[in-house]
Design an enzyme around this catalytic site. Sequence first.
Site, PDB file in Angstrom:
ATOM      1  N   SER A 199       6.731   9.218  12.373  1.00 37.81           N
ATOM      2  CA  SER A 199       5.680   9.055  11.367  1.00 37.81           C
ATOM      3  C   SER A 199       6.237   9.192   9.961  1.00 37.81           C
ATOM      4  CB  SER A 199       4.576  10.099  11.574  1.00 37.81           C
ATOM      5  OG  SER A 199       3.738  10.134  10.431  1.00 37.81           O
ATOM      6  N   ARG A 221       2.822   5.972  -3.277  1.00 39.91           N
ATOM      7  CA  ARG A 221       3.974   6.777  -3.702  1.00 39.91           C
ATOM      8  C   ARG A 221       4.241   6.643  -5.200  1.00 39.91           C
ATOM      9  NH1 ARG A 221       4.125   5.579   1.566  1.00 39.91           N
ATOM     10  NH2 ARG A 221       5.415   6.742   3.029  1.00 39.91           N
ATOM     11  N   GLY A 240      -5.241   7.848   5.611  1.00 38.24           N
ATOM     12  CA  GLY A 240      -4.353   8.837   6.227  1.00 38.24           C
ATOM     13  C   GLY A 240      -3.104   9.041   5.393  1.00 38.24           C
ATOM     14  N   ASP A 253       1.760  -1.100  11.985  1.00 38.50           N
ATOM     15  CA  ASP A 253       0.430  -1.549  11.539  1.00 38.50           C
ATOM     16  C   ASP A 253       0.116  -2.982  11.961  1.00 38.50           C
ATOM     17  OD1 ASP A 253      -0.083   0.869  10.358  1.00 38.50           O
ATOM     18  OD2 ASP A 253       0.635   0.265   8.383  1.00 38.50           O
ATOM     19  N   ARG A 289      -7.685  -3.142   9.545  1.00 40.21           N
ATOM     20  CA  ARG A 289      -6.820  -4.076  10.283  1.00 40.21           C
ATOM     21  C   ARG A 289      -7.515  -4.623  11.534  1.00 40.21           C
ATOM     22  NH1 ARG A 289      -2.614  -3.755   6.906  1.00 40.21           N
ATOM     23  NH2 ARG A 289      -1.999  -1.671   6.246  1.00 40.21           N
ATOM     24  N   ARG A 311      -6.466   1.811  17.966  1.00 41.44           N
ATOM     25  CA  ARG A 311      -6.292   0.359  17.788  1.00 41.44           C
ATOM     26  C   ARG A 311      -6.054  -0.379  19.103  1.00 41.44           C
ATOM     27  NH1 ARG A 311      -3.166   0.349  11.881  1.00 41.44           N
ATOM     28  NH2 ARG A 311      -5.125   0.350  10.720  1.00 41.44           N
ATOM     29  N   LYS A 323       0.839  -1.217   0.000  1.00 41.56           N
ATOM     30  CA  LYS A 323       0.000   0.000   0.000  1.00 41.56           C
ATOM     31  C   LYS A 323       0.865   1.254   0.000  1.00 41.56           C
ATOM     32  CE  LYS A 323      -2.956   0.538   3.531  1.00 41.56           C
ATOM     33  NZ  LYS A 323      -2.732   1.792   4.271  1.00 41.56           N
ATOM     34  N   SER A 324       1.878   1.275   0.841  1.00 38.60           N
ATOM     35  CA  SER A 324       2.720   2.479   0.934  1.00 38.60           C
ATOM     36  C   SER A 324       3.386   2.777  -0.410  1.00 38.60           C
ATOM     37  CB  SER A 324       3.815   2.271   1.988  1.00 38.60           C
ATOM     38  OG  SER A 324       3.247   2.147   3.264  1.00 38.60           O
ATOM     39  N   GLN A 349       4.401   9.155   7.399  1.00 39.31           N
ATOM     40  CA  GLN A 349       3.479  10.017   6.649  1.00 39.31           C
ATOM     41  C   GLN A 349       3.916  11.478   6.768  1.00 39.31           C
ATOM     42  OE1 GLN A 349      -0.405   9.067   8.196  1.00 39.31           O
ATOM     43  NE2 GLN A 349      -0.419   7.045   7.247  1.00 39.31           N
TER      44      GLN A 349
HETATM   45  C1  S3P Z   1       2.440   4.703   6.204  1.00 36.99           C
HETATM   46  C2  S3P Z   1       2.977   5.048   7.399  1.00 36.99           C
HETATM   47  C3  S3P Z   1       2.521   4.528   8.690  1.00 36.99           C
HETATM   48  C4  S3P Z   1       1.452   3.436   8.559  1.00 36.99           C
HETATM   49  C5  S3P Z   1       0.530   3.629   7.408  1.00 36.99           C
HETATM   50  C6  S3P Z   1       1.295   3.783   6.109  1.00 36.99           C
HETATM   51  C7  S3P Z   1       3.051   5.244   4.979  1.00 36.99           C
HETATM   52  O1  S3P Z   1       2.038   5.591   9.427  1.00 36.99           O
HETATM   53  O2  S3P Z   1       0.694   3.327   9.744  1.00 36.99           O
HETATM   54  O3  S3P Z   1      -0.361   2.550   7.291  1.00 36.99           O
HETATM   55  O4  S3P Z   1       2.774   4.704   3.885  1.00 36.99           O
HETATM   56  O5  S3P Z   1       3.819   6.209   5.085  1.00 36.99           O
HETATM   57  P1  S3P Z   1       3.006   6.583  10.225  1.00 36.99           P
HETATM   58  O6  S3P Z   1       2.802   7.907   9.639  1.00 36.99           O
HETATM   59  O7  S3P Z   1       2.581   6.465  11.640  1.00 36.99           O
HETATM   60  O8  S3P Z   1       4.432   6.125  10.047  1.00 36.99           O
END
Ligand code: S3P
Length: 447
Positions: free
Chosen positions: A173, A33, A100, A326, A402, A357, A28-29, A175
Amino acid sequence: MSGHGTPIPMTARAGNPLKGIADVPGDKSISHRSLILGALSVGETRVTGLLEGEDVLDTAEAMRAFGATVERQDGTWIVHGVGVGGFAEPSDVIDCGNSGTGVRLIMGTMATSPVTATFTGDASLRGRPMGRVTDPLSLFGTRAYGRQGGRLPMTIVGAKDPVPVRYVLPVPSAQVKSAILLAGLNAPGETVVIEKEATRDHTERMLAGFGATVRVEDAAEGRVITLTGQPELRAQTIVVPRDPSSAAFPVCAGIIVPGSDVLVPNIGLNPTRAGLFTTLREMGADLSYENQREEGGEPVADLRARFSGSLKGIEVPPERAASMIDEYPILSVVAAFAEGPTVMRGVKELRVKESDRIDAMAQALRAAGVEVEEGPDWWIVHGRGADGVQGGVTAESRLDHRIAMSCLILGLASRQAMQVDDGSPIATSFPIFETLMRNLGADLVRA
Ligand code: S3P
């Protein structure tokens, strides 16, 4: 736009051992991207193995709204980008659904272009904090107007004359790190992000792969990532590796369902993502890495998970948290079938994911007969041994894929069936979960 219209109740109960091969979908990540960096490149980016889950499809739609062309042809995703700084102003609200990652990365990407966009999402996403992204973006000159507490819907006014920034991440993070780096692409000079704990590094790696100059140094203050702004990104051909976070579900099911033997091929073991597998092995799980190799510079293996009847609870090192952030919900399920307590500390980020969670799993596990203690940034699951979990209740999935998948896996090994009130969020990250689990022999139904 992701819809969580009609809830889909689902039930899982113990039955056959799980046997066979589980081909999980793309990461997914990396999928998010690939689309975003493709949209910022000049030329044609081709992506195979993209995760076609709702979260990623929402990002594809958003890239179209900012002016890129994104099409699917015979299973390959083709992106014609607009170049760094080339985003057009969307004519409508950008709906990132449940994601997110999608909303935070896209906010960062547009933050240094002279466009304005309004973002929203589903009830889960509208409850999540965005200040962690908009605070550092404001240093570039970006303005954000959201609801109280920095919540969506939120309008972002991109900086017309962005300045580069230097930012120490206050939370671990990926993100937030990625939002800043993506914003830094259209700022002159060097943008620097410093993280005290290493989080997943896909953005740094992929930016370099698309031709940006990115320097990563380990210094006393942490991991220092320096990006040189205003590069010309060159279109790429990308093969998205399979998602270790999705692999976690069939792997953990194989470990806790008696008699199972499950092979999950081609899983990336990038150290910033593989913490769960190390933890499972420390608990005594029969989990082996077969056919270990390198692909695209990343370690990859086929994971083989067999039923493990004498798991032991352990203390998970807090410094491992980012590499398995996750995976704590499904780890808590495995911990319920171990002997003794599994202690998880340094995990307050779990409280601001698609749901809280810790709370969601603690409630489900307690209802299923498992003792759980919790504090703001820790929790302890008191394992009941291989055959000791009662089950027999309905858990709330809280718009969290999840949580839904974890509670269903719990049902595959507990004495009585587990139901989740709504399995529809599973489609955000793992649309083939039901079929894949049923093909392994799982008794998993919509009801
Ligand atoms: C992600 C970062 C993670 C993860 C999310 C995907 C990403 O969050 O929980 O499912 O693709 O950058 P964080 O921002 O807490 O690292």
